[in-house]
Write an enzyme that holds these catalytic residues in place. Structure first.
Site: not given
Ligand code: UT7
Length: 331
Positions: A117, A257, A287
């Protein structure tokens, strides 16, 4: 002439058409909209279905086309294409090379960058170095992931979280002091057992056994990852502020994020920011791993002003994490 810095001069994005809602997930696994919403902030996510297109490159190319529809750039002038991704089209052959050819970046070199990520965040740092060297004038950074290709839709602990998407940004030289100002990037391999995919790599190649044991899907020890993500994302964001003498009034936007709304809120709290300065679209996309940061830039592009101070923060598998301070370069 001022010092050369690396500025973002254009943004593009793409999410697939199919919307997977919490309600739909209720019919697939033992979960409910209330649990997902309160624990994560997610309401729906986008999934790339085979009838629309295949592979992460499909999403990446669409995002670049969106960027090129907004900014006049001759693709043959792009010198480098970086695809930040945890789900390349295939192993070995660079997905970025394929994307570069498809978008007409025929004079570019290209490579993939994988840091879970944090891939896009680390990609920003990488892209900036090429620009700051003075040798390259146009670097295209794409964050793209088809997370649905590695999700087990019988596992309620992961299938509710992830979605597919892509975003792209163009980095160009700037001499007015805009662009990337500072960064603090970290990694800690002791996090490997808590978030990843067991099989399909060199450590455990694909076999009948690995398929039978469902080892080609992402797993996550959510509680442990949550604990590390909350403290580390807040730590690095606070640190980048201190290093650059920024207080909360100096910051126009936190670009975090999108893994869990509670992690985002904790980071914003530590920075002293109220919700109006926090970019958030987790409710719509979940996500999307490498795509969260550029998808935010695309969604909020209209509200960004030249000179705005942006603080990016991300945390991901590995573990990998970090923060970047960037001045927005255009209205
Ligand atoms: O992007 C890379 C970095 N990733 C992250 O930052 C993700 C970090 N982790 C998280 O966001 C959270 O840990 C999750 C959203 C994954 C899980 O939330 P949590 O508050 O940590 O829940 P938990 O794992 O502690 O589970 C609590 C309960 C458990 O039941 P018991 O043991 O208390 O009876 C789970 O079995 O919730 C249960 N549960 C669910 N219930 C309904 C787990 N998943 C679900 C579900 N629906 N989908």
């Amino acid at each position: 002439m001022g010092k050369l810095s690396a500025a973002i001069t254009a943004v593009g994005a793409y999410v697939p058409k199919f919307i997977l809602t919490n309600k739909m997930l209720e019919g697939m696994v033992d979960t409910n909209d209330e649990w997902i919403t309160t624990r994560t902030g997610i309401k729906e996510r986008r999934i790339l279905k085979p009838e629309e297109g295949e592979g992460t490159s499909y999403l990446a190319i669409k995002a670049v086309k969106n960027l090129l529809s907004k900014k006049e750039v001759d693709p043959s002038e792009i010198e480098l294409v970086i695809v930040a991704t945890a789900t390349p089209d295939s192993t070995v052959a660079s997905t970025a090379a394929f994307v570069a050819s498809e978008i007409g970046a025929t004079n570019a070199f290209a490579f993939d960058l994988l840091a879970a990520c944090s891939s896009f965040l680390f990609g920003m740092s990488t892209a900036a170095r090429y620009i700051e060297s003075g040798r390259y004038k146009k670097v295209l950074l794409i964050g793209a992931d088809k997370m649905s290709s590695i999700i087990d839709y019988t596992d309620r602990t992961t299938c509710i979280i992830f979605g597919d998407g892509a975003g792209a940004v163009l980095f160009e030289p700037n001499t007015e002091g805009m662009g990337l100002q500072d960064e603090y990037l970290r990694a800690d391999g002791s996090g490997r057992p808590y978030l990843g995919m067991d099989a399909g790599g060199s450590l455990l190649p694909a076999s009948l056994e690995t398929v039978k044991n469902r080892k080609h899907y992402i797993y996550q020890d959510g509680k442990t990852v949550f604990k590390f993500a909350v403290s580390n994302m807040a730590d690095v964001a606070e640190r980048i502020m201190k290093l650059n003498n920024l207080d909360h009034t100096d910051i126009a936007w936190l670009v975090p994020h999108q893994a869990n709304k509670r992690i985002i809120d904790a980071t914003a709290n530590r920075m002293g920011l109220d919700g109006s300065k926090v970019m958030m679209n987790i409710q719509r996309y979940g996500n999307t791993t490498s795509a969260t940061l550029p998808l935010l830039l695309s969604d909020y592009e209209d509200q960004l002003k030249k000179g705005d101070n942006l603080v990016f923060a991300a945390f991901g598998g590995g573990f990998t994490w970090g923060s970047i301070y960037l001045k927005w370069a255009y209205n």
